[in-house]
Design a protein around this motif. Structure first.
Motif, PDB file in Angstrom:
ATOM      1  N   VAL A   1      -0.890  10.591   2.253  1.00 54.98           N
ATOM      2  CA  VAL A   1      -1.203   9.921   0.996  1.00 54.98           C
ATOM      3  C   VAL A   1      -0.577   8.535   1.054  1.00 54.98           C
ATOM      4  O   VAL A   1       0.606   8.402   1.389  1.00 54.98           O
ATOM      5  N   PHE A   2      -1.358   7.511   0.724  1.00 55.45           N
ATOM      6  CA  PHE A   2      -0.872   6.140   0.734  1.00 55.45           C
ATOM      7  C   PHE A   2      -0.752   5.663  -0.706  1.00 55.45           C
ATOM      8  O   PHE A   2      -1.726   5.710  -1.476  1.00 55.45           O
ATOM      9  N   ILE A   3       0.463   5.205  -1.081  1.00 56.58           N
ATOM     10  CA  ILE A   3       0.746   4.819  -2.464  1.00 56.58           C
ATOM     11  C   ILE A   3       1.207   3.368  -2.491  1.00 56.58           C
ATOM     12  O   ILE A   3       2.214   3.019  -1.842  1.00 56.58           O
ATOM     13  N   GLU A   4       0.502   2.532  -3.199  1.00 54.67           N
ATOM     14  CA  GLU A   4       0.887   1.125  -3.311  1.00 54.67           C
ATOM     15  C   GLU A   4       1.931   0.984  -4.415  1.00 54.67           C
ATOM     16  O   GLU A   4       1.682   1.329  -5.574  1.00 54.67           O
ATOM     17  N   THR A   5       3.121   0.493  -4.058  1.00 53.90           N
ATOM     18  CA  THR A   5       4.203   0.335  -5.025  1.00 53.90           C
ATOM     19  C   THR A   5       5.262  -0.599  -4.456  1.00 53.90           C
ATOM     20  O   THR A   5       5.385  -0.752  -3.237  1.00 53.90           O
ATOM     21  N   ASP A   6       6.041  -1.214  -5.357  1.00 54.22           N
ATOM     22  CA  ASP A   6       7.148  -2.056  -4.915  1.00 54.22           C
ATOM     23  C   ASP A   6       8.476  -1.312  -4.975  1.00 54.22           C
ATOM     24  O   ASP A   6       9.533  -1.875  -4.700  1.00 54.22           O
ATOM     25  N   ARG A   7       8.430  -0.035  -5.317  1.00 50.40           N
ATOM     26  CA  ARG A   7       9.645   0.779  -5.385  1.00 50.40           C
ATOM     27  C   ARG A   7       9.971   1.370  -4.002  1.00 50.40           C
ATOM     28  O   ARG A   7       9.080   1.601  -3.186  1.00 50.40           O
ATOM     29  N   ASP A   8      11.257   1.601  -3.784  1.00 49.17           N
ATOM     30  CA  ASP A   8      11.705   2.156  -2.505  1.00 49.17           C
ATOM     31  C   ASP A   8      12.156   3.598  -2.693  1.00 49.17           C
ATOM     32  O   ASP A   8      12.795   3.937  -3.698  1.00 49.17           O
ATOM     33  N   PHE A   9      11.838   4.440  -1.716  1.00 49.36           N
ATOM     34  CA  PHE A   9      12.267   5.833  -1.738  1.00 49.36           C
ATOM     35  C   PHE A   9      12.711   6.235  -0.335  1.00 49.36           C
ATOM     36  O   PHE A   9      12.147   5.793   0.659  1.00 49.36           O
ATOM     37  N   TYR A  10      13.725   7.087  -0.281  1.00 48.34           N
ATOM     38  CA  TYR A  10      14.152   7.629   1.004  1.00 48.34           C
ATOM     39  C   TYR A  10      13.113   8.629   1.505  1.00 48.34           C
ATOM     40  O   TYR A  10      12.477   9.336   0.722  1.00 48.34           O
ATOM     41  N   SER A  11      12.990   8.733   2.825  1.00 52.67           N
ATOM     42  CA  SER A  11      12.143   9.769   3.409  1.00 52.67           C
ATOM     43  C   SER A  11      12.675  11.134   2.987  1.00 52.67           C
ATOM     44  O   SER A  11      13.879  11.381   3.004  1.00 52.67           O
ATOM     45  N   GLY A  12      11.768  12.026   2.618  1.00 53.83           N
ATOM     46  CA  GLY A  12      12.158  13.335   2.143  1.00 53.83           C
ATOM     47  C   GLY A  12      12.230  13.450   0.638  1.00 53.83           C
ATOM     48  O   GLY A  12      12.393  14.553   0.100  1.00 53.83           O
ATOM     49  N   THR A  13      12.084  12.321  -0.069  1.00 51.59           N
ATOM     50  CA  THR A  13      12.092  12.351  -1.527  1.00 51.59           C
ATOM     51  C   THR A  13      10.771  12.900  -2.049  1.00 51.59           C
ATOM     52  O   THR A  13       9.698  12.543  -1.557  1.00 51.59           O
TER      53      THR A  13
ATOM     54  N   GLU B   1     -11.582   9.075   4.197  1.00 47.18           N
ATOM     55  CA  GLU B   1     -11.804  10.104   5.201  1.00 47.18           C
ATOM     56  C   GLU B   1     -10.812  11.251   4.984  1.00 47.18           C
ATOM     57  O   GLU B   1     -10.832  11.906   3.964  1.00 47.18           O
ATOM     58  N   TYR B   2      -9.881  11.489   5.938  1.00 50.99           N
ATOM     59  CA  TYR B   2      -8.969  12.620   5.811  1.00 50.99           C
ATOM     60  C   TYR B   2      -7.743  12.305   4.956  1.00 50.99           C
ATOM     61  O   TYR B   2      -6.988  13.210   4.597  1.00 50.99           O
ATOM     62  N   ASP B   3      -7.511  11.032   4.644  1.00 49.46           N
ATOM     63  CA  ASP B   3      -6.323  10.628   3.891  1.00 49.46           C
ATOM     64  C   ASP B   3      -6.649  10.399   2.420  1.00 49.46           C
ATOM     65  O   ASP B   3      -7.807  10.215   2.037  1.00 49.46           O
ATOM     66  N   LEU B   4      -5.580  10.390   1.615  1.00 50.39           N
ATOM     67  CA  LEU B   4      -5.715  10.185   0.182  1.00 50.39           C
ATOM     68  C   LEU B   4      -5.013   8.903  -0.230  1.00 50.39           C
ATOM     69  O   LEU B   4      -4.099   8.427   0.449  1.00 50.39           O
ATOM     70  N   ILE B   5      -5.432   8.354  -1.357  1.00 50.84           N
ATOM     71  CA  ILE B   5      -4.805   7.172  -1.950  1.00 50.84           C
ATOM     72  C   ILE B   5      -4.298   7.584  -3.323  1.00 50.84           C
ATOM     73  O   ILE B   5      -4.973   8.318  -4.059  1.00 50.84           O
ATOM     74  N   GLY B   6      -3.082   7.149  -3.691  1.00 55.07           N
ATOM     75  CA  GLY B   6      -2.514   7.580  -4.957  1.00 55.07           C
ATOM     76  C   GLY B   6      -1.710   6.496  -5.639  1.00 55.07           C
ATOM     77  O   GLY B   6      -1.478   5.417  -5.081  1.00 55.07           O
ATOM     78  N   GLU B   7      -1.266   6.828  -6.854  1.00 53.51           N
ATOM     79  CA  GLU B   7      -0.399   5.932  -7.613  1.00 53.51           C
ATOM     80  C   GLU B   7       0.745   6.741  -8.204  1.00 53.51           C
ATOM     81  O   GLU B   7       0.590   7.928  -8.518  1.00 53.51           O
ATOM     82  N   LEU B   8       1.893   6.095  -8.344  1.00 54.32           N
ATOM     83  CA  LEU B   8       3.056   6.782  -8.889  1.00 54.32           C
ATOM     84  C   LEU B   8       2.839   7.118 -10.364  1.00 54.32           C
ATOM     85  O   LEU B   8       2.249   6.332 -11.117  1.00 54.32           O
ATOM     86  N   VAL B   9       3.302   8.285 -10.762  1.00 54.55           N
ATOM     87  CA  VAL B   9       3.287   8.690 -12.181  1.00 54.55           C
ATOM     88  C   VAL B   9       4.632   9.296 -12.496  1.00 54.55           C
ATOM     89  O   VAL B   9       5.327   9.825 -11.629  1.00 54.55           O
ATOM     90  N   ASP B  10       5.018   9.235 -13.779  1.00 57.40           N
ATOM     91  CA  ASP B  10       6.283   9.834 -14.197  1.00 57.40           C
ATOM     92  C   ASP B  10       6.120  11.283 -14.612  1.00 57.40           C
ATOM     93  O   ASP B  10       7.048  12.072 -14.529  1.00 57.40           O
TER      94      ASP B  10
END
Length: 444
Positions: free
Chosen positions: A409-421, A432-441
């Protein structure tokens, strides 16, 4: 001294490699990933199918050349190719100093010391020794997910498979050892455990007199820090109500199962030595989807098995079309020496195997793309894998995606997250086989 370890093949092999890295570090060796700096080179090899065998041979030849031209003082081969072809390796690749079989990795340090002392020593063991466990591991997966190998070997003896001969019969790792290893992994920051073996569904039968995967899963779910638990390599005929109930009741267990069915024509399944049939496969899949409606099912298939007629292939294609697997991979049949299938009549031409593989993949591509489009609008927790900093994009996975195998899943954002979050994402599109998403609370 610096050691380079090249790990080839499957994730089960990778666990062995990580344990060997831990043993090397504990013995005072420095780990390097630079070929030119290595004093010792270890190749953990694979020979499951012809392509894997060739990759292992090519790597050994490359490392042998490096040894002749550089600072390398010892070249060691471990793993499946070593177990199966020890004599041939010594004869054909004289640069190899020692061969260590699939159950001999615990003697790695002694073998290295012997070579450096000017002595030649192998550690090719019988394939049925106790599985390697309890060793410190140096993770190579990024640290936020790790494979937990729960057993070694296989008792199924499918006619196309060499694994029982190079890995031995099925031997479960004691449950207390697995729980201790999982606890250590959690303390190191691992968030996702991926259970692997040649077959996970019969775990514990040899040690405890009954299938104990469900009990193991429930105990693993009690470890703090572990967020997701994923189960791979489940033989469909071994899936029982207890396993389904455990998956439903334990929230940490991903609703994801890998079911390597291999084919769907009854005659081919019988000839493969499989212990199920088309109707049994259908019932298992229908039961899983009925009990766990959001379950993601992955499978693997073989095209061009000896004797596979056009009608049998069409039966396989129709089953794929009917079942609409969420994830699917296809191998062309590889005739492995010393397996019953290699000597069967009616071998299929390579071109026809490839044609049939491509036909199945085209069919599955249409199914997969439609399923990806159907995800649009859903809100899901996803696990962060990394980022594309120049593009302001986070790369993540849903519970339906095993690392290195499935989509992202590819998410466009300016926020940073550690791997595993774990973060919540609304799916807004697919590629195709991948998804596109947006952050939600919020999460529903």
């Amino acid at each position: 001294m610096k050691v380079l370890l090249v790990s080839l093949g499957c994730d089960k092999n990778l666990v062995d490699s990580e344990m060997m890295l831990g043993m090397l570090a504990d013995a005072g060796y420095q780990i390097t990933d630079e070929e030119s700096e290595a004093d010792i080179i270890i190749v953990n090899s694979c020979c499951f199918i012809m392509d894997a065998k060739q990759e292992s041979i090519d790597t050994l030849i490359e490392m042998g050349t490096l040894k002749e031209q550089g600072r390398c003082k010892a070249l060691i081969v471990t793993g499946c190719l070593a177990q199966r072809y020890a004599k041939e390796i010594h004869e054909e690749i004289p640069e190899v100093d020692a061969v260590i079989g699939t159950t001999g990795a615990d003697q790695l340090i002694a073998v290295i010391e012997s070579i450096l002392a000017g002595k030649s020593r192998d550690a090719v063991m019988g394939a049925d020794r106790a599985p390697l466990y309890g060793k410190r591991r140096i993770l190579t997966t990024g640290g936020y997910y790790a494979y937990l190998k729960i057993a070694e070997g296989c008792d199924k003896h499918c006619t196309y498979c060499i694994i029982p001969k190079v890995r031995g019969n099925y031997r479960s790792v004691p449950m207390e050892a697995l729980l201790a290893e999982a606890q250590k992994l959690a303390e190191q920051g691992v968030k996702e455990l991926i259970l692997v073996a040649q077959e996970t569904t019969v775990y514990g039968q040899d040690l405890y007199g009954k299938k104990s995967l469900s009990e193991l899963l429930r105990k693993l779910c009690g470890i703090d820090g572990i967020e997701w638990i994923r189960v791979m390599y489940c033989y469909p005929e071994e899936i029982d109500e207890e396993l389904i109930r455990t998956m439903k009741e334990e929230s940490k267990i991903c609703h994801y199962l890998d079911l390597p069915i291999q084919h769907a024509d009854d005659w081919i399944l019988q000839r493969m030595g499989r212990r199920t049939n088309r109707n049994g496969l259908r019932k298992t899949i229908e039961r899983l989807r009925s009990e766990i409606p959001d379950i993601c099912l992955r499978t693997t298939l073989i095209t061009g098995f000896p004797g596979e007629t056009n009608e049998m292939f069409e039966a396989l294609a129709s089953f794929v079309d009917e079942m609409e697997f969420d994830r699917l991979g296809v191998f062309t049949y590889s005739a492995e020496e010393d397996t019953p299938a290699a000597g069967m009549p009616d071998q299929i031409a390579e071109e026809e195997k490839e044609f049939r593989r491509n036909e199945i993949m085209l069919l599955q591509q249409e199914i997969a793309f439609e399923k990806a489009e159907a995800m649009v609008g859903q809100v899901l927790p996803v696990m962060v894998e990394g980022c594309l900093p120049d593009e302001g994009v986070i790369v993540a996975r849903t519970y339906m995606d095993a690392p290195g195998i499935d989509g992202n899943v590819f998410i466009e954002t300016d926020r940073d997250f550690y791997s595993g979050t774990l973060i919540n994402v609304r799916i807004t599109g697919s590629n195709e086989y991948d998804l596109i998403g947006e952050l939600v609370d919020e999460f529903t």
